[in-house]
Design a protein around this motif. Structure first.
Motif, PDB file in Angstrom:
ATOM      1  N   TYR A 151      42.415-115.474 -70.649  1.00 18.40           N
ATOM      2  CA  TYR A 151      42.849-115.844 -69.298  1.00 18.40           C
ATOM      3  C   TYR A 151      43.681-117.126 -69.328  1.00 18.40           C
ATOM      4  O   TYR A 151      44.720-117.232 -68.668  1.00 18.40           O
ATOM      5  CB  TYR A 151      41.632-116.013 -68.392  1.00 18.40           C
ATOM      6  CG  TYR A 151      41.976-116.325 -66.956  1.00 18.40           C
ATOM      7  CD1 TYR A 151      42.965-115.624 -66.269  1.00 18.40           C
ATOM      8  CD2 TYR A 151      41.300-117.332 -66.258  1.00 18.40           C
ATOM      9  CE1 TYR A 151      43.281-115.910 -64.948  1.00 18.40           C
ATOM     10  CE2 TYR A 151      41.604-117.616 -64.940  1.00 18.40           C
ATOM     11  CZ  TYR A 151      42.595-116.900 -64.292  1.00 18.40           C
ATOM     12  OH  TYR A 151      42.910-117.197 -62.979  1.00 18.40           O
ATOM     13  N   LEU A 152      43.254-118.101 -70.111  1.00 16.44           N
ATOM     14  CA  LEU A 152      44.005-119.348 -70.222  1.00 16.44           C
ATOM     15  C   LEU A 152      45.388-119.100 -70.817  1.00 16.44           C
ATOM     16  O   LEU A 152      46.376-119.710 -70.388  1.00 16.44           O
ATOM     17  CB  LEU A 152      43.227-120.352 -71.071  1.00 16.44           C
ATOM     18  CG  LEU A 152      41.977-120.931 -70.405  1.00 16.44           C
ATOM     19  CD1 LEU A 152      41.090-121.608 -71.436  1.00 16.44           C
ATOM     20  CD2 LEU A 152      42.355-121.909 -69.303  1.00 16.44           C
ATOM     21  N   ALA A 153      45.470-118.217 -71.798  1.00 12.12           N
ATOM     22  CA  ALA A 153      46.773-117.879 -72.374  1.00 12.12           C
ATOM     23  C   ALA A 153      47.690-117.269 -71.323  1.00 12.12           C
ATOM     24  O   ALA A 153      48.885-117.597 -71.246  1.00 12.12           O
ATOM     25  CB  ALA A 153      46.590-116.929 -73.548  1.00 12.12           C
ATOM     26  N   ASP A 154      47.142-116.400 -70.484  1.00  7.87           N
ATOM     27  CA  ASP A 154      47.933-115.779 -69.427  1.00  7.87           C
ATOM     28  C   ASP A 154      48.408-116.820 -68.426  1.00  7.87           C
ATOM     29  O   ASP A 154      49.576-116.816 -68.018  1.00  7.87           O
ATOM     30  CB  ASP A 154      47.094-114.708 -68.730  1.00  7.87           C
ATOM     31  CG  ASP A 154      47.877-113.948 -67.667  1.00  7.87           C
ATOM     32  OD1 ASP A 154      48.744-113.135 -68.048  1.00  7.87           O
ATOM     33  OD2 ASP A 154      47.635-114.169 -66.467  1.00  7.87           O
ATOM     34  N   LEU A 155      47.527-117.725 -68.025  1.00  9.79           N
ATOM     35  CA  LEU A 155      47.906-118.775 -67.080  1.00  9.79           C
ATOM     36  C   LEU A 155      48.987-119.685 -67.660  1.00  9.79           C
ATOM     37  O   LEU A 155      49.858-120.169 -66.933  1.00  9.79           O
ATOM     38  CB  LEU A 155      46.680-119.605 -66.700  1.00  9.79           C
ATOM     39  CG  LEU A 155      45.619-118.921 -65.842  1.00  9.79           C
ATOM     40  CD1 LEU A 155      44.373-119.792 -65.753  1.00  9.79           C
ATOM     41  CD2 LEU A 155      46.154-118.621 -64.444  1.00  9.79           C
TER      42      LEU A 155
END
Length: 321
Positions: free
Chosen positions: A131-135
Protein backbone atom coordinates in the motif's frame (compact mmCIF):
# COMPACT_ATOMS: atom_id res chain seq x y z
CA UNK A 1 14.93 17.58 12.66
CA UNK A 2 11.18 17.23 12.08
CA UNK A 3 9.49 14.48 14.11
CA UNK A 4 8.36 11.10 12.87
CA UNK A 5 4.71 10.30 12.26
CA UNK A 6 3.45 7.16 13.95
CA UNK A 7 0.28 5.70 12.48
CA UNK A 8 -2.16 4.20 14.96
CA UNK A 9 -2.64 0.87 13.19
CA UNK A 10 -5.61 -1.28 14.15
CA UNK A 11 -7.06 0.30 17.31
CA UNK A 12 -8.34 -3.09 18.46
CA UNK A 13 -4.78 -4.42 18.56
CA UNK A 14 -1.80 -3.56 20.73
CA UNK A 15 -0.78 -0.50 18.70
CA UNK A 16 -2.26 2.16 21.02
CA UNK A 17 -0.75 0.48 24.08
CA UNK A 18 2.77 0.11 22.73
CA UNK A 19 2.73 3.65 21.33
CA UNK A 20 2.13 5.03 24.83
CA UNK A 21 4.75 2.71 26.32
CA UNK A 22 7.28 3.83 23.70
CA UNK A 23 6.55 7.48 24.40
CA UNK A 24 7.08 6.96 28.12
CA UNK A 25 10.21 4.85 27.68
CA UNK A 26 11.93 7.23 25.28
CA UNK A 27 10.91 10.45 27.02
CA UNK A 28 12.63 13.45 25.46
CA UNK A 29 14.09 11.19 22.73
CA UNK A 30 10.68 9.93 21.54
CA UNK A 31 10.61 12.30 18.56
CA UNK A 32 7.26 11.22 17.13
CA UNK A 33 3.66 12.37 16.78
CA UNK A 34 0.93 9.74 17.04
CA UNK A 35 -1.73 9.98 14.32
CA UNK A 36 -5.07 8.55 15.38
CA UNK A 37 -8.07 8.89 17.66
CA UNK A 38 -7.08 9.38 21.33
CA UNK A 39 -10.33 7.71 22.38
CA UNK A 40 -8.51 4.47 21.51
CA UNK A 41 -5.59 5.09 23.87
CA UNK A 42 -5.35 3.35 27.26
CA UNK A 43 -7.25 5.18 30.01
CA UNK A 44 -4.12 6.14 31.92
CA UNK A 45 -2.25 7.42 28.87
CA UNK A 46 -0.71 10.88 28.99
CA UNK A 47 -1.18 12.67 25.70
CA UNK A 48 -1.69 16.14 24.26
CA UNK A 49 -3.26 17.41 21.04
CA UNK A 50 -1.07 19.11 18.44
CA UNK A 51 -2.22 20.77 15.24
CA UNK A 52 0.96 20.03 13.31
CA UNK A 53 3.90 17.65 13.79
CA UNK A 54 6.39 20.42 14.62
CA UNK A 55 4.32 21.37 17.67
CA UNK A 56 5.53 18.12 19.27
CA UNK A 57 8.67 19.93 20.42
CA UNK A 58 6.54 21.92 22.88
CA UNK A 59 5.01 18.82 24.51
CA UNK A 60 6.54 17.60 27.77
CA UNK A 61 8.70 14.43 27.60
CA UNK A 62 6.68 11.32 28.34
CA UNK A 63 3.47 12.99 27.14
CA UNK A 64 2.56 11.67 23.69
CA UNK A 65 1.73 14.31 21.04
CA UNK A 66 -1.45 13.36 19.19
CA UNK A 67 -2.50 14.53 15.74
CA UNK A 68 -6.23 13.85 15.71
CA UNK A 69 -7.88 11.62 13.14
CA UNK A 70 -11.55 10.82 13.65
CA UNK A 71 -12.70 7.20 13.83
CA UNK A 72 -16.38 6.24 13.65
CA UNK A 73 -16.34 3.78 16.56
CA UNK A 74 -14.69 3.09 19.87
CA UNK A 75 -12.21 0.23 19.94
CA UNK A 76 -12.83 -3.07 21.69
CA UNK A 77 -9.47 -4.70 22.40
CA UNK A 78 -9.08 -7.94 20.48
CA UNK A 79 -12.22 -7.39 18.40
CA UNK A 80 -11.60 -5.43 15.18
CA UNK A 81 -14.55 -3.30 14.13
CA UNK A 82 -15.21 -3.23 10.36
CA UNK A 83 -16.54 0.32 10.68
CA UNK A 84 -13.07 1.52 11.72
CA UNK A 85 -11.26 -0.14 8.80
CA UNK A 86 -11.61 2.81 6.46
CA UNK A 87 -10.12 5.22 9.00
CA UNK A 88 -7.14 2.90 9.57
CA UNK A 89 -6.38 3.10 5.84
CA UNK A 90 -6.95 6.89 5.82
CA UNK A 91 -4.41 7.36 8.60
CA UNK A 92 -1.71 5.62 6.54
CA UNK A 93 -2.50 7.79 3.49
CA UNK A 94 -2.48 10.94 5.63
CA UNK A 95 0.89 10.04 7.12
CA UNK A 96 2.34 9.65 3.64
CA UNK A 97 1.05 13.10 2.64
CA UNK A 98 2.63 14.63 5.74
CA UNK A 99 6.03 13.10 5.10
CA UNK A 100 5.88 13.98 1.41
CA UNK A 101 5.13 17.59 2.36
CA UNK A 102 8.19 17.70 4.62
CA UNK A 103 6.15 17.95 7.82
CA UNK A 104 7.66 14.71 9.14
CA UNK A 105 11.03 13.00 8.72
CA UNK A 106 9.62 9.50 8.34
CA UNK A 107 6.78 7.13 9.16
CA UNK A 108 6.59 4.45 11.84
CA UNK A 109 3.56 2.24 11.34
CA UNK A 110 1.81 0.34 14.09
CA UNK A 111 0.41 -3.09 13.12
CA UNK A 112 -2.64 -3.56 10.94
CA UNK A 113 -4.65 -6.69 10.24
CA UNK A 114 -5.02 -7.22 6.50
CA UNK A 115 -8.06 -9.48 6.78
CA UNK A 116 -9.89 -6.92 8.93
CA UNK A 117 -9.14 -4.16 6.43
CA UNK A 118 -10.20 -6.29 3.48
CA UNK A 119 -13.50 -7.11 5.19
CA UNK A 120 -14.26 -3.61 6.42
CA UNK A 121 -12.75 -1.38 3.74
CA UNK A 122 -12.11 -3.55 0.70
CA UNK A 123 -8.38 -3.10 1.21
CA UNK A 124 -6.83 -4.40 -1.99
CA UNK A 125 -3.21 -4.86 -0.92
CA UNK A 126 -1.37 -7.80 0.63
CA UNK A 127 -0.03 -5.55 3.38
CA UNK A 128 1.37 -2.22 4.53
CA UNK A 129 4.40 -2.45 2.26
CA UNK A 130 2.46 -2.77 -0.97
CA UNK A 131 0.00 0.00 0.00
CA UNK A 132 2.83 2.41 0.83
CA UNK A 133 4.45 1.67 -2.52
CA UNK A 134 1.18 2.48 -4.28
CA UNK A 135 0.78 5.74 -2.35
CA UNK A 136 4.36 6.70 -3.18
CA UNK A 137 3.93 5.85 -6.86
CA UNK A 138 6.83 3.40 -7.00
CA UNK A 139 6.73 0.06 -8.78
CA UNK A 140 9.18 -1.88 -6.64
CA UNK A 141 10.04 -1.81 -2.96
CA UNK A 142 11.96 -4.20 -0.77
CA UNK A 143 11.18 -5.45 2.73
CA UNK A 144 14.14 -5.65 5.09
CA UNK A 145 14.03 -7.04 8.62
CA UNK A 146 16.64 -5.63 10.97
CA UNK A 147 17.95 -6.43 14.43
CA UNK A 148 21.29 -5.67 16.03
CA UNK A 149 22.89 -8.91 14.79
CA UNK A 150 21.26 -9.45 11.40
CA UNK A 151 19.63 -7.84 8.38
CA UNK A 152 17.56 -10.02 6.04
CA UNK A 153 15.68 -9.33 2.82
CA UNK A 154 13.16 -11.74 1.24
CA UNK A 155 13.07 -11.46 -2.55
CA UNK A 156 9.51 -12.82 -2.71
CA UNK A 157 7.27 -11.89 0.20
CA UNK A 158 3.60 -12.59 0.81
CA UNK A 159 2.95 -15.44 -1.59
CA UNK A 160 2.42 -19.17 -1.20
CA UNK A 161 5.56 -21.28 -1.08
CA UNK A 162 4.44 -23.25 -4.15
CA UNK A 163 4.42 -19.99 -6.16
CA UNK A 164 7.96 -18.90 -5.25
CA UNK A 165 9.89 -20.66 -8.07
CA UNK A 166 7.65 -19.09 -10.69
CA UNK A 167 7.93 -15.59 -9.22
CA UNK A 168 11.68 -15.75 -8.67
CA UNK A 169 13.03 -14.10 -11.80
CA UNK A 170 16.43 -12.69 -12.67
CA UNK A 171 14.93 -9.20 -12.95
CA UNK A 172 13.29 -9.40 -9.52
CA UNK A 173 16.48 -10.65 -7.88
CA UNK A 174 18.60 -7.95 -9.54
CA UNK A 175 16.21 -5.18 -8.44
CA UNK A 176 16.20 -6.51 -4.89
CA UNK A 177 19.98 -6.62 -4.72
CA UNK A 178 20.39 -3.13 -6.17
CA UNK A 179 17.75 -1.52 -3.94
CA UNK A 180 19.19 -3.20 -0.86
CA UNK A 181 22.73 -2.11 -1.65
CA UNK A 182 21.67 1.50 -2.30
CA UNK A 183 19.78 1.69 1.00
CA UNK A 184 22.64 0.18 3.00
CA UNK A 185 24.87 2.94 1.64
CA UNK A 186 22.41 5.82 2.10
CA UNK A 187 20.47 4.85 5.21
CA UNK A 188 22.85 2.61 7.13
CA UNK A 189 26.15 4.32 6.36
CA UNK A 190 27.86 1.23 4.92
CA UNK A 191 30.21 2.39 2.16
CA UNK A 192 30.73 -1.01 0.48
CA UNK A 193 27.91 -3.35 1.48
CA UNK A 194 28.57 -7.09 1.44
CA UNK A 195 25.51 -9.16 0.53
CA UNK A 196 25.11 -12.91 1.04
CA UNK A 197 22.63 -14.49 -1.37
CA UNK A 198 20.81 -17.63 -0.25
CA UNK A 199 19.97 -20.44 -2.62
CA UNK A 200 16.36 -21.39 -3.18
CA UNK A 201 16.77 -25.14 -2.85
CA UNK A 202 18.48 -27.28 -0.20
CA UNK A 203 22.28 -27.09 -0.54
CA UNK A 204 21.76 -24.28 -3.10
CA UNK A 205 20.58 -26.91 -5.58
CA UNK A 206 23.49 -29.37 -5.13
CA UNK A 207 24.68 -28.85 -8.73
CA UNK A 208 21.19 -29.39 -10.07
CA UNK A 209 20.37 -32.52 -8.09
CA UNK A 210 17.87 -30.58 -5.94
CA UNK A 211 16.52 -28.05 -8.43
CA UNK A 212 17.69 -25.89 -11.31
CA UNK A 213 16.73 -22.41 -10.07
CA UNK A 214 19.98 -21.79 -8.21
CA UNK A 215 22.13 -22.43 -11.28
CA UNK A 216 19.78 -21.01 -13.89
CA UNK A 217 18.34 -17.93 -12.15
CA UNK A 218 20.37 -16.93 -9.08
CA UNK A 219 23.97 -17.64 -10.11
CA UNK A 220 23.94 -15.63 -13.37
CA UNK A 221 22.57 -12.56 -11.59
CA UNK A 222 25.10 -12.80 -8.78
CA UNK A 223 28.01 -13.26 -11.18
CA UNK A 224 26.92 -10.41 -13.45
CA UNK A 225 26.51 -7.92 -10.58
CA UNK A 226 29.74 -9.06 -9.00
CA UNK A 227 31.51 -8.23 -12.26
CA UNK A 228 29.98 -4.75 -12.00
CA UNK A 229 31.60 -4.21 -8.61
CA UNK A 230 28.99 -5.37 -6.10
CA UNK A 231 30.32 -7.40 -3.18
CA UNK A 232 28.20 -10.55 -3.39
CA UNK A 233 28.54 -14.14 -2.28
CA UNK A 234 26.27 -17.00 -3.26
CA UNK A 235 24.06 -18.68 -3.93
CA UNK A 236 24.78 -20.18 -0.51
CA UNK A 237 23.06 -23.05 1.31
CA UNK A 238 20.60 -21.25 3.55
CA UNK A 239 21.11 -23.67 6.42
CA UNK A 240 24.70 -22.49 6.93
CA UNK A 241 24.21 -18.74 6.55
CA UNK A 242 22.93 -17.66 9.93
CA UNK A 243 25.28 -18.89 12.65
CA UNK A 244 27.40 -16.18 14.26
CA UNK A 245 30.59 -16.78 12.26
CA UNK A 246 28.69 -16.70 8.97
CA UNK A 247 26.79 -13.52 9.90
CA UNK A 248 30.08 -11.71 10.51
CA UNK A 249 30.93 -11.99 6.80
CA UNK A 250 28.06 -9.94 5.37
CA UNK A 251 25.95 -6.82 5.98
CA UNK A 252 22.65 -8.31 4.79
CA UNK A 253 21.33 -11.71 3.74
CA UNK A 254 19.19 -11.88 0.62
CA UNK A 255 16.71 -14.74 0.92
CA UNK A 256 14.43 -16.21 -1.70
CA UNK A 257 11.16 -16.40 0.24
CA UNK A 258 9.44 -15.09 3.34
CA UNK A 259 10.19 -17.73 5.97
CA UNK A 260 13.75 -18.29 4.79
CA UNK A 261 14.40 -14.69 5.88
CA UNK A 262 12.10 -14.26 8.85
CA UNK A 263 12.74 -17.47 10.77
CA UNK A 264 16.42 -16.69 11.47
CA UNK A 265 15.87 -13.08 12.51
CA UNK A 266 12.94 -13.93 14.76
CA UNK A 267 14.95 -16.73 16.30
CA UNK A 268 17.95 -14.49 16.96
CA UNK A 269 16.03 -11.49 18.33
CA UNK A 270 12.27 -11.94 18.44
CA UNK A 271 11.52 -8.88 20.60
CA UNK A 272 13.60 -6.24 18.82
CA UNK A 273 13.18 -6.92 15.11
CA UNK A 274 12.22 -4.00 12.86
CA UNK A 275 10.56 -4.05 9.44
CA UNK A 276 12.00 -1.45 7.05
CA UNK A 277 10.65 -0.67 3.58
CA UNK A 278 13.47 0.06 1.14
CA UNK A 279 12.95 1.83 -2.17
CA UNK A 280 10.37 4.35 -0.98
CA UNK A 281 11.08 8.09 -1.36
CA UNK A 282 10.59 8.40 2.41
CA UNK A 283 11.55 6.45 5.51
CA UNK A 284 9.21 3.79 6.83
CA UNK A 285 9.81 1.40 9.70
CA UNK A 286 7.50 -0.82 11.70
CA UNK A 287 7.65 -3.29 14.57
CA UNK A 288 8.14 -6.83 13.36
CA UNK A 289 4.93 -8.24 14.83
CA UNK A 290 1.20 -8.11 14.32
CA UNK A 291 -1.83 -6.78 16.14
CA UNK A 292 -1.68 -9.44 18.89
CA UNK A 293 -5.42 -9.39 19.46
CA UNK A 294 -5.06 -12.11 22.11
CA UNK A 295 -3.31 -9.75 24.55
CA UNK A 296 -4.71 -6.38 23.41
CA UNK A 297 -5.97 -4.16 26.23
CA UNK A 298 -4.31 -6.25 28.96
CA UNK A 299 -1.13 -4.18 29.44
CA UNK A 300 0.96 -7.21 28.45
CA UNK A 301 2.34 -5.99 25.14
CA UNK A 302 6.09 -5.49 24.80
CA UNK A 303 7.00 -2.19 23.11
CA UNK A 304 10.62 -3.19 22.42
CA UNK A 305 10.16 -3.72 18.68
CA UNK A 306 8.31 -0.40 18.28
CA UNK A 307 11.02 1.42 20.23
CA UNK A 308 13.65 -0.17 17.99
CA UNK A 309 11.62 0.93 14.93
CA UNK A 310 11.53 4.52 16.20
CA UNK A 311 15.25 4.58 16.88
CA UNK A 312 16.09 3.10 13.48
CA UNK A 313 13.86 5.60 11.67
CA UNK A 314 15.54 8.43 13.56
CA UNK A 315 18.99 7.14 12.62
CA UNK A 316 17.99 6.83 8.96
CA UNK A 317 16.49 10.33 8.95
CA UNK A 318 19.65 11.78 10.46
CA UNK A 319 21.79 10.13 7.78
CA UNK A 320 19.55 11.42 5.02
CA UNK A 321 19.59 14.91 6.54
Amino acid sequence: MTPLIMTCGDPAGIGPEIAVKASQALGAKAGFVWLGDPAHLPDAAQWEFVDAPLEAQHVRPGVMPVLYHKFPALARPGKPDPSNAGAVVEVIARAVKLVQAGAASGIVTCPINKAALQTGAGFGFPGHTEYLADLAGVDRVVMMLVCRELRVVPVTIHIALKDVPGRLTAALLKETLCITRASLIRDFGIAEPKLAVAGLNPHAGESGLMGQEDAEVITPVVERLRQQGMKLSGPLPADTMFHSAARAKYDAAICMYHDQALIPIKTIDFANGVNVTLGLPFIRTSPDHGTAYDIAGQNKADASSLIAAIRLAQDMAERRR
